[in-house]
Write an enzyme that holds these catalytic residues in place. Structure first.
Site, PDB file in Angstrom:
ATOM      1  N   CYS A 118       7.953 -19.878 -27.202  1.00  0.00           N
ATOM      2  CA  CYS A 118       7.070 -21.034 -27.448  1.00  0.00           C
ATOM      3  C   CYS A 118       6.001 -21.196 -26.369  1.00  0.00           C
ATOM      4  CB  CYS A 118       7.874 -22.315 -27.587  1.00  0.00           C
ATOM      5  SG  CYS A 118       9.096 -22.234 -28.890  1.00  0.00           S
ATOM      6  N   HIS A 251       2.947 -28.219 -26.112  1.00  0.00           N
ATOM      7  CA  HIS A 251       3.747 -27.527 -27.130  1.00  0.00           C
ATOM      8  C   HIS A 251       4.335 -28.565 -28.082  1.00  0.00           C
ATOM      9  CE1 HIS A 251       6.469 -25.043 -29.234  1.00  0.00           C
ATOM     10  NE2 HIS A 251       7.549 -25.422 -28.581  1.00  0.00           N
ATOM     11  N   ASN A 281       7.947 -27.358 -35.265  1.00  0.00           N
ATOM     12  CA  ASN A 281       7.761 -26.468 -34.115  1.00  0.00           C
ATOM     13  C   ASN A 281       7.430 -25.065 -34.627  1.00  0.00           C
ATOM     14  OD1 ASN A 281       7.999 -24.844 -31.870  1.00  0.00           O
ATOM     15  ND2 ASN A 281       9.908 -25.767 -31.142  1.00  0.00           N
TER      16      ASN A 281
HETATM   17  O1  UT7 Z   1      10.228 -24.937 -28.396  1.00  0.00           O
HETATM   18  C1  UT7 Z   1      11.215 -25.378 -27.537  1.00  0.00           C
HETATM   19  C2  UT7 Z   1      12.374 -25.468 -28.381  1.00  0.00           C
HETATM   20  N1  UT7 Z   1      13.121 -26.606 -28.581  1.00  0.00           N
HETATM   21  C3  UT7 Z   1      12.987 -27.866 -28.195  1.00  0.00           C
HETATM   22  O2  UT7 Z   1      12.081 -28.286 -27.568  1.00  0.00           O
HETATM   23  C4  UT7 Z   1      14.089 -28.770 -28.585  1.00  0.00           C
HETATM   24  C5  UT7 Z   1      14.542 -29.667 -27.465  1.00  0.00           C
HETATM   25  N2  UT7 Z   1      15.631 -30.537 -27.895  1.00  0.00           N
HETATM   26  C6  UT7 Z   1      15.495 -31.467 -28.817  1.00  0.00           C
HETATM   27  O3  UT7 Z   1      14.422 -31.655 -29.352  1.00  0.00           O
HETATM   28  C7  UT7 Z   1      16.685 -32.336 -29.150  1.00  0.00           C
HETATM   29  O4  UT7 Z   1      17.736 -32.078 -28.230  1.00  0.00           O
HETATM   30  C8  UT7 Z   1      17.203 -32.118 -30.603  1.00  0.00           C
HETATM   31  C9  UT7 Z   1      16.176 -32.671 -31.597  1.00  0.00           C
HETATM   32  C10 UT7 Z   1      17.422 -30.634 -30.873  1.00  0.00           C
HETATM   33  C11 UT7 Z   1      18.520 -32.856 -30.822  1.00  0.00           C
HETATM   34  O5  UT7 Z   1      18.368 -34.225 -30.531  1.00  0.00           O
HETATM   35  P1  UT7 Z   1      19.459 -34.976 -29.627  1.00  0.00           P
HETATM   36  O6  UT7 Z   1      19.072 -36.372 -29.542  1.00  0.00           O
HETATM   37  O7  UT7 Z   1      19.589 -34.187 -28.355  1.00  0.00           O
HETATM   38  O8  UT7 Z   1      20.746 -34.850 -30.529  1.00  0.00           O
HETATM   39  P2  UT7 Z   1      22.151 -34.173 -30.214  1.00  0.00           P
HETATM   40  O9  UT7 Z   1      22.023 -32.698 -30.112  1.00  0.00           O
HETATM   41  O10 UT7 Z   1      22.772 -34.909 -29.059  1.00  0.00           O
HETATM   42  O11 UT7 Z   1      22.973 -34.519 -31.514  1.00  0.00           O
HETATM   43  C12 UT7 Z   1      23.307 -35.859 -31.843  1.00  0.00           C
HETATM   44  C13 UT7 Z   1      24.115 -35.859 -33.116  1.00  0.00           C
HETATM   45  C14 UT7 Z   1      25.293 -34.890 -33.085  1.00  0.00           C
HETATM   46  O12 UT7 Z   1      26.361 -35.515 -33.774  1.00  0.00           O
HETATM   47  P3  UT7 Z   1      27.553 -36.216 -32.955  1.00  0.00           P
HETATM   48  O13 UT7 Z   1      28.139 -35.125 -32.094  1.00  0.00           O
HETATM   49  O14 UT7 Z   1      26.905 -37.303 -32.156  1.00  0.00           O
HETATM   50  O15 UT7 Z   1      28.456 -36.682 -34.024  1.00  0.00           O
HETATM   51  C15 UT7 Z   1      24.793 -33.729 -33.910  1.00  0.00           C
HETATM   52  O16 UT7 Z   1      25.842 -33.018 -34.537  1.00  0.00           O
HETATM   53  O17 UT7 Z   1      23.282 -35.458 -34.210  1.00  0.00           O
HETATM   54  C16 UT7 Z   1      23.945 -34.416 -34.949  1.00  0.00           C
HETATM   55  N3  UT7 Z   1      22.916 -33.566 -35.546  1.00  0.00           N
HETATM   56  C17 UT7 Z   1      22.354 -33.848 -36.730  1.00  0.00           C
HETATM   57  N4  UT7 Z   1      22.565 -34.855 -37.608  1.00  0.00           N
HETATM   58  C18 UT7 Z   1      21.793 -34.869 -38.716  1.00  0.00           C
HETATM   59  C19 UT7 Z   1      22.383 -32.433 -35.059  1.00  0.00           C
HETATM   60  N5  UT7 Z   1      21.441 -31.977 -35.911  1.00  0.00           N
HETATM   61  C20 UT7 Z   1      21.407 -32.827 -36.959  1.00  0.00           C
HETATM   62  C21 UT7 Z   1      20.668 -32.896 -38.152  1.00  0.00           C
HETATM   63  N6  UT7 Z   1      20.886 -33.934 -38.985  1.00  0.00           N
HETATM   64  N7  UT7 Z   1      19.710 -31.986 -38.451  1.00  0.00           N
END
Ligand code: UT7
Length: 324
Positions: A118, A251, A281
């Site tokens: 990225c 980005h 993204n």
């Molecule tokens: O280009 C660079 C690449 N990437 C990035 O920049 C991504 C950087 N990270 C992020 O943007 C965020 O960390 C995410 C958007 C990927 C995730 O957001 P978060 O607030 O960190 O969520 P999390 O990973 O802590 O997940 C929270 C909950 C989890 O459930 P539990 O364990 O709380 O029950 C996940 O299983 O959300 C759940 N979850 C979803 N629920 C519905 C994860 N993905 C999904 C989904 N739909 N698509």
């Protein structure tokens, strides 16, 4: 020593739009639960563009390049350097840059790919800047292009909702006036596991895991700290205050990362270009797509000071500070 000036830009998104609701409905058929509310609240993404099966990165890249060349009023035959940033090349080789060169009808320009995920576009732009400053190129085409849909595990809701396909491009020309003023590139390979696609080709067979895997929270934290440090470093070296920046083009991964970063740098929201809602993204394509959108709708004007930033797998990050 000449500067490298951005004299044109272009972007291309494949026509098929998949909204969050459509994606959620599709995933539900495989008992994978997600929703427009979750995706929008956590990321700001509302839709993504997905290439049809068989459509390749070089095809998207060529369309963006043609638009950028037209915008710049430059013929493909004038190019003496073509760099494509991508992690999803058509083939192991030749490079996407060579394929784009052939599709544009250019002969003889140096053409190669840059792989910094990225951060790829910022890496490629910085490389082209170095060529032009050193007098080794006069007219360069720099493209970020991806078909990321091909390396997504569509059964992993924590990653598949985040990405899309697309391409963005700029044309650079040697100029006595700035131009790209300063660049800053960094990497930390010890963090490779937080974002990787650890597949390989051995004996003609794909081995390992070819899909993108990510520790989202670790990426989030490292992205904010590394991009803030890079913004300060590039401005300090250029002798420019962050307050002088007219536009930040970060980005486009997650609107929460972008807002967090903007606040940390003291940049007001109206100075930050956001397009992630529209195309998700798109990895190496995200910065040039956002730059092109803001140039075309008249936000970014001639003479504006623009800070472009990329961050991603490797772990890699970097900044380019440019006077438009
Ligand atoms: O280009 C660079 C690449 N990437 C990035 O920049 C991504 C950087 N990270 C992020 O943007 C965020 O960390 C995410 C958007 C990927 C995730 O957001 P978060 O607030 O960190 O969520 P999390 O990973 O802590 O997940 C929270 C909950 C989890 O459930 P539990 O364990 O709380 O029950 C996940 O299983 O959300 C759940 N979850 C979803 N629920 C519905 C994860 N993905 C999904 C989904 N739909 N698509």
């Amino acid at each position: 020593m000449p500067y490298a000036k951005i004299i044109g830009s272009g972007g291309y998104l494949p026509p098929r739009v998949v909204t969050n609701d459509e994606l959620a409905a599709e995933l539900a058929t495989r008992q994978i639960e997600t929703s427009d509310t979750w995706i929008t609240e956590r990321t700001g993404i509302r839709q993504r563009h997905i290439a049809e099966t068989g459509v390749t990165t070089s095809q998207l890249a060529t369309k963006a390049a043609q638009q950028a060349l037209q915008d710049a009023g430059v013929s493909a035959t004038e190019l003496d350097l073509i760099i494509v940033a991508t992690s999803t090349p058509d083939f192991i080789f030749p490079s996407v840059a060579c394929m784009v060169q052939a599709q544009l009808g250019n002969h003889g320009a140096a053409a190669f790919d840059v792989q910094a995920v990225c951060s790829g576009f910022v890496y490629a732009l910085s490389t082209a800047d170095a060529f032009i400053r050193a007098g080794r190129a006069r007219t360069a085409l720099v493209i970020g292009a991806e078909v990321f849909s091909g390396i997504l595990d569509w059964n992993d809701r924590s990653t598949c909702v985040l990405f899309g396909d697309g391409a963005g491009a700029v044309v650079l020309r040697a100029s006595e006036e700035p131009g790209i003023i300063e660049t800053d590139l960094s990497a930390d390979g010890s963090q490779m596991k937080i974002l990787h696609a650890a597949g390989n080709v051995v004996g003609g067979q794909v081995t390992g895991d070819p899909f993108l895997r990510m520790d989202g929270q670790a990426v989030f934290k490292l992205a904010v700290t590394s991009l803030a440090a890079s913004a300060h470093a590039v401005c300090e070296r250029a002798g420019i205050s962050l307050e002088d920046i007219d536009w930040m083009v970060p980005h486009q991964a997650n609107v929460r990362i972008i807002n967090f970063l903007g606040r940390r740098l003291g940049l007001s929201d109206d100075k930050v270009v956001i397009t992630v809602d529209h195309h998700a993204n798109t990895s190496a394509a995200s910065v040039p797509l956002a730059l092109d959108a803001a140039r075309r709708d008249g936000r970014i004007k001639q003479g504006d000071l623009v800070l472009m930033q990329g961050v991603g797998g490797g772990f890699t990050w970097g900044s380019v500070l440019a006077r438009m």
